[in-house]
Design a protein around this motif. Structure first.
Motif, PDB file in Angstrom:
ATOM      1  N   VAL A  78       0.838  -1.207   0.000  1.00  0.00           N
ATOM      2  CA  VAL A  78       0.000   0.000   0.000  1.00  0.00           C
ATOM      3  C   VAL A  78       0.869   1.253   0.000  1.00  0.00           C
ATOM      4  CG1 VAL A  78      -1.668   1.343   1.351  1.00  0.00           C
ATOM      5  CG2 VAL A  78      -2.008  -1.114   1.062  1.00  0.00           C
ATOM      6  N   ALA A  79       1.948   1.237   0.758  1.00  0.00           N
ATOM      7  CA  ALA A  79       2.861   2.384   0.773  1.00  0.00           C
ATOM      8  C   ALA A  79       3.425   2.637  -0.626  1.00  0.00           C
ATOM      9  CB  ALA A  79       3.993   2.148   1.773  1.00  0.00           C
ATOM     10  N   GLN A  80       3.770   1.570  -1.332  1.00  0.00           N
ATOM     11  CA  GLN A  80       4.305   1.727  -2.684  1.00  0.00           C
ATOM     12  C   GLN A  80       3.243   2.260  -3.634  1.00  0.00           C
ATOM     13  OE1 GLN A  80       7.711   1.086  -3.452  1.00  0.00           O
ATOM     14  NE2 GLN A  80       6.995   2.408  -5.133  1.00  0.00           N
ATOM     15  N   GLN A  81       2.015   1.785  -3.504  1.00  0.00           N
ATOM     16  CA  GLN A  81       0.926   2.298  -4.348  1.00  0.00           C
ATOM     17  C   GLN A  81       0.735   3.791  -4.140  1.00  0.00           C
ATOM     18  OE1 GLN A  81      -1.660  -1.888  -4.205  1.00  0.00           O
ATOM     19  NE2 GLN A  81      -2.519  -0.048  -3.279  1.00  0.00           N
ATOM     20  N   LEU A  82       0.770   4.221  -2.892  1.00  0.00           N
ATOM     21  CA  LEU A  82       0.609   5.641  -2.589  1.00  0.00           C
ATOM     22  C   LEU A  82       1.751   6.453  -3.196  1.00  0.00           C
ATOM     23  CD1 LEU A  82      -0.534   5.234   1.113  1.00  0.00           C
ATOM     24  CD2 LEU A  82      -1.888   6.383  -0.654  1.00  0.00           C
ATOM     25  N   GLU A  83       2.975   5.988  -3.021  1.00  0.00           N
ATOM     26  CA  GLU A  83       4.122   6.714  -3.554  1.00  0.00           C
ATOM     27  C   GLU A  83       4.093   6.740  -5.079  1.00  0.00           C
ATOM     28  OE1 GLU A  83       7.389   4.735  -1.710  1.00  0.00           O
ATOM     29  OE2 GLU A  83       7.302   6.001   0.101  1.00  0.00           O
ATOM     30  N   ASP A  84       3.715   5.623  -5.701  1.00  0.00           N
ATOM     31  CA  ASP A  84       3.604   5.595  -7.154  1.00  0.00           C
ATOM     32  C   ASP A  84       2.519   6.551  -7.648  1.00  0.00           C
ATOM     33  OD1 ASP A  84       5.583   3.694  -7.218  1.00  0.00           O
ATOM     34  OD2 ASP A  84       4.222   2.000  -7.559  1.00  0.00           O
ATOM     35  N   THR A  90       5.057   8.725   4.989  1.00  0.00           N
ATOM     36  CA  THR A  90       6.068   8.680   6.048  1.00  0.00           C
ATOM     37  C   THR A  90       5.757   7.511   6.971  1.00  0.00           C
ATOM     38  OG1 THR A  90       4.812  10.205   7.450  1.00  0.00           O
ATOM     39  CG2 THR A  90       6.468  11.162   5.986  1.00  0.00           C
ATOM     40  N   ALA A  91       6.806   6.950   7.543  1.00  0.00           N
ATOM     41  CA  ALA A  91       6.633   5.844   8.485  1.00  0.00           C
ATOM     42  C   ALA A  91       6.224   6.390   9.839  1.00  0.00           C
ATOM     43  CB  ALA A  91       7.930   5.054   8.605  1.00  0.00           C
ATOM     44  N   GLY A  92       5.268   5.719  10.483  1.00  0.00           N
ATOM     45  CA  GLY A  92       4.919   6.091  11.841  1.00  0.00           C
ATOM     46  C   GLY A  92       6.046   5.746  12.797  1.00  0.00           C
ATOM     47  N   CYS A 108      -0.036   9.393   5.626  1.00  0.00           N
ATOM     48  CA  CYS A 108      -0.100  10.279   4.476  1.00  0.00           C
ATOM     49  C   CYS A 108      -1.275  11.224   4.704  1.00  0.00           C
ATOM     50  CB  CYS A 108      -0.250   9.497   3.164  1.00  0.00           C
ATOM     51  SG  CYS A 108      -1.778   8.548   3.029  1.00  0.00           S
ATOM     52  N   VAL A 109      -1.601  12.029   3.705  1.00  0.00           N
ATOM     53  CA  VAL A 109      -2.719  12.967   3.806  1.00  0.00           C
ATOM     54  C   VAL A 109      -3.594  12.787   2.582  1.00  0.00           C
ATOM     55  CG1 VAL A 109      -3.399  15.388   3.982  1.00  0.00           C
ATOM     56  CG2 VAL A 109      -1.317  14.603   5.125  1.00  0.00           C
ATOM     57  N   ASP A 110      -4.896  12.671   2.784  1.00  0.00           N
ATOM     58  CA  ASP A 110      -5.790  12.474   1.637  1.00  0.00           C
ATOM     59  C   ASP A 110      -5.996  13.803   0.904  1.00  0.00           C
ATOM     60  OD1 ASP A 110      -7.928  13.967   2.782  1.00  0.00           O
ATOM     61  OD2 ASP A 110      -9.363  12.337   2.580  1.00  0.00           O
ATOM     62  N   PRO A 111      -6.677  13.827  -0.238  1.00  0.00           N
ATOM     63  CA  PRO A 111      -6.777  15.064  -1.027  1.00  0.00           C
ATOM     64  C   PRO A 111      -7.484  16.213  -0.326  1.00  0.00           C
ATOM     65  CG  PRO A 111      -7.287  13.172  -2.396  1.00  0.00           C
ATOM     66  CD  PRO A 111      -7.217  12.675  -0.988  1.00  0.00           C
ATOM     67  N   ILE A 114      -7.151  15.301   5.255  1.00  0.00           N
ATOM     68  CA  ILE A 114      -7.365  14.397   6.391  1.00  0.00           C
ATOM     69  C   ILE A 114      -6.119  13.536   6.585  1.00  0.00           C
ATOM     70  CG2 ILE A 114      -8.718  12.480   7.301  1.00  0.00           C
ATOM     71  CD1 ILE A 114     -11.111  13.548   5.762  1.00  0.00           C
ATOM     72  N   PRO A 115      -5.440  13.649   7.721  1.00  0.00           N
ATOM     73  CA  PRO A 115      -4.321  12.746   7.988  1.00  0.00           C
ATOM     74  C   PRO A 115      -4.806  11.301   7.975  1.00  0.00           C
ATOM     75  CG  PRO A 115      -4.262  14.618   9.482  1.00  0.00           C
ATOM     76  CD  PRO A 115      -5.590  14.676   8.771  1.00  0.00           C
ATOM     77  N   THR A 116      -4.158  10.481   7.168  1.00  0.00           N
ATOM     78  CA  THR A 116      -4.609   9.118   6.904  1.00  0.00           C
ATOM     79  C   THR A 116      -3.515   8.141   7.297  1.00  0.00           C
ATOM     80  OG1 THR A 116      -6.042   9.888   5.103  1.00  0.00           O
ATOM     81  CG2 THR A 116      -5.426   7.550   5.101  1.00  0.00           C
ATOM     82  N   GLU A 117      -3.871   7.172   8.129  1.00  0.00           N
ATOM     83  CA  GLU A 117      -2.918   6.165   8.575  1.00  0.00           C
ATOM     84  C   GLU A 117      -3.344   4.797   8.061  1.00  0.00           C
ATOM     85  OE1 GLU A 117      -2.053   8.607  12.748  1.00  0.00           O
ATOM     86  OE2 GLU A 117      -2.805   6.544  12.844  1.00  0.00           O
ATOM     87  N   VAL A 118      -2.381   3.988   7.705  1.00  0.00           N
ATOM     88  CA  VAL A 118      -2.619   2.598   7.338  1.00  0.00           C
ATOM     89  C   VAL A 118      -1.762   1.769   8.286  1.00  0.00           C
ATOM     90  CG1 VAL A 118      -2.585   0.878   5.504  1.00  0.00           C
ATOM     91  CG2 VAL A 118      -2.977   3.299   4.939  1.00  0.00           C
ATOM     92  N   PHE A 119      -2.378   0.774   8.923  1.00  0.00           N
ATOM     93  CA  PHE A 119      -1.667   0.054   9.984  1.00  0.00           C
ATOM     94  C   PHE A 119      -1.863  -1.445   9.849  1.00  0.00           C
ATOM     95  CE2 PHE A 119      -5.942   0.407  11.699  1.00  0.00           C
ATOM     96  CZ  PHE A 119      -6.139  -0.791  12.388  1.00  0.00           C
ATOM     97  N   CYS A 120      -0.993  -2.184  10.516  1.00  0.00           N
ATOM     98  CA  CYS A 120      -1.155  -3.625  10.676  1.00  0.00           C
ATOM     99  C   CYS A 120      -0.939  -3.965  12.138  1.00  0.00           C
ATOM    100  CB  CYS A 120      -0.200  -4.409   9.781  1.00  0.00           C
ATOM    101  SG  CYS A 120       1.555  -4.195  10.159  1.00  0.00           S
ATOM    102  N   GLY A 121      -1.514  -5.072  12.557  1.00  0.00           N
ATOM    103  CA  GLY A 121      -1.415  -5.480  13.954  1.00  0.00           C
ATOM    104  C   GLY A 121      -2.593  -4.971  14.736  1.00  0.00           C
ATOM    105  N   ARG A 122      -3.641  -5.796  14.852  1.00  0.00           N
ATOM    106  CA  ARG A 122      -4.884  -5.352  15.478  1.00  0.00           C
ATOM    107  C   ARG A 122      -4.672  -4.967  16.944  1.00  0.00           C
ATOM    108  NH1 ARG A 122      -9.910  -9.003  13.232  1.00  0.00           N
ATOM    109  NH2 ARG A 122      -9.710  -8.311  11.070  1.00  0.00           N
ATOM    110  N   PRO A 123      -5.213  -3.819  17.358  1.00  0.00           N
ATOM    111  CA  PRO A 123      -5.059  -3.375  18.755  1.00  0.00           C
ATOM    112  C   PRO A 123      -6.055  -4.060  19.680  1.00  0.00           C
ATOM    113  CG  PRO A 123      -6.286  -1.739  17.515  1.00  0.00           C
ATOM    114  CD  PRO A 123      -5.899  -2.816  16.527  1.00  0.00           C
ATOM    115  N   VAL A 124      -5.915  -5.385  19.863  1.00  0.00           N
ATOM    116  CA  VAL A 124      -6.901  -6.172  20.605  1.00  0.00           C
ATOM    117  C   VAL A 124      -6.694  -6.020  22.108  1.00  0.00           C
ATOM    118  CG1 VAL A 124      -7.705  -8.519  21.078  1.00  0.00           C
ATOM    119  CG2 VAL A 124      -7.206  -7.815  18.732  1.00  0.00           C
ATOM    120  N   ASN A 125      -7.807  -5.905  22.833  1.00  0.00           N
ATOM    121  CA  ASN A 125      -7.804  -5.907  24.297  1.00  0.00           C
ATOM    122  C   ASN A 125      -8.294  -7.274  24.756  1.00  0.00           C
ATOM    123  OD1 ASN A 125      -8.385  -5.578  27.056  1.00  0.00           O
ATOM    124  ND2 ASN A 125      -8.969  -3.435  26.794  1.00  0.00           N
TER     125      ASN A 125
END
Length: 304
Positions: A78-84, A90-92, A108-111, A114-125
């Motif tokens: 996804v990071a590569q798609q955004l850069e392309d 930027t890395a968090g 990144c920032v959408d058009p 809106i600051p937009t984050e893409v993440f992995c690793g579910r924040p499970v409680n």
């Protein structure tokens, strides 16, 4: 194409954190979770550590949206798609990932800013979620928090960002001609939920966000939530009705930051193999939502 899989969390900058916490516990049925500092607190609605992050001293608007992917490999794609696509990524930092309770994220920032984050690793409680009022809970799981409706300077530019760079699929388009101009919307999905993001073309909107939708497990939860709004004096911005496109039965309540929360039940889901993009020339609901009908028919701000 690599794709995000759900709306994981949203951050809200608020001038009245206490009012948000009261709304969350008394009306919505969410748990309040203390933050890592005095300016931050979280709202929990399922097995995730949180779905909302409240940040004191904010501008009463969405401060970021977090979209989940399955793993680091997908995050990298996804990071590569955004850069392309010409988007700066930027890395968090480790501290940012720790604050979100995730393993890794990119930013990144959408058009529309809106600051937009893409993440992995579910924040499970690991502790079971306990609603703060009598209700059956929320429809989340692999379909995520719910959906957001954001304001856009240009609908097509925003659709391209989410569809072509983050892997969303279009559910439907709406274009309504009114005395005030043309109201243009787009609805996009990234899982079986009819839409995880909706886009309303409104140049010069005072906020980035129109509303956040929470879907309950029971129609009774929606009705009792409406009763609680009446009892506690929480304004109902749009009263009960059923939407034409996603079939959600819902009402909209005001929140302390001046945008809306849609509280609903019963939306239809998308079968990807058979879904065909739909086009609407009205934003009227199947029934109800009288304030929404009046707003659209009078001509919501839009591109003329």
């Amino acid at each position: 194409m690599a794709s995000v899989s759900q709306l994981g969390y949203v951050g809200v900058g608020t001038s009245d954190t206490k009012a948000w916490q009261n709304l969350a516990t008394n009306i919505l049925g969410m748990e309040v979770v203390p933050g890592d500092d005095r300016a931050t607190s979280y709202l929990r609605m399922d097995e995730y550590h949180h779905r909302f992050e409240l940040r004191s001293g904010g501008r009463d608007d969405i401060e970021f949206a977090g979209w989940e992917v399955a793993d680091r490999a997908t995050l990298d794609r996804v990071a590569q798609q955004l850069e392309d696509g010409g988007v700066k990524v930027t890395a968090g930092t480790h501290d940012e990932a720790d604050g979100r309770r995730v393993i890794d994220l990119i930013k990144c920032v959408d058009p529309n800013g809106i600051p937009t984050e893409v993440f992995c690793g579910r924040p499970v409680n690991p502790q079971p979620f306990q609603s703060t009022r009598a209700m059956t809970g929320f429809k989340t799981g692999d379909m995520g928090l719910g959906h957001i409706l954001v304001y856009a300077r240009n609908r097509e530019e925003t659709v391209r960002f989410y569809r072509d760079l983050l892997g969303f699929r279009v559910s439907d388009f709406t274009e309504v001609r009114t005395p005030g101009g043309v109201t243009r919307l787009a609805f996009l999905h990234c899982n079986p939920r009819h839409h995880s993001i909706a886009i309303l073309e409104t140049p010069g909107a005072p906020k980035r966000i129109n509303h956040v939708m929470l879907e309950c497990n029971s129609l009774d939860d929606v009705g009792s939530g409406r009763d609680l709004c009446k009892r506690h004096g929480v304004p109902i911005a749009i009263d009960l009705g059923r939407h034409m496109n996603d079939h959600m039965v819902s009402f909209y309540m005001a929140n302390p930051s001046g945008f809306a929360l849609e509280y609903g039940w019963g939306a239809r889901m998308i079968e990807e193999a058979t879904w065909q993009v739909e086009h609407y020339d009205t934003a009227d609901s199947l029934w109800g939502h009288p304030e929404l009908r009046n707003l659209i028919n009078e001509g919501a701000p839009g591109k003329k």
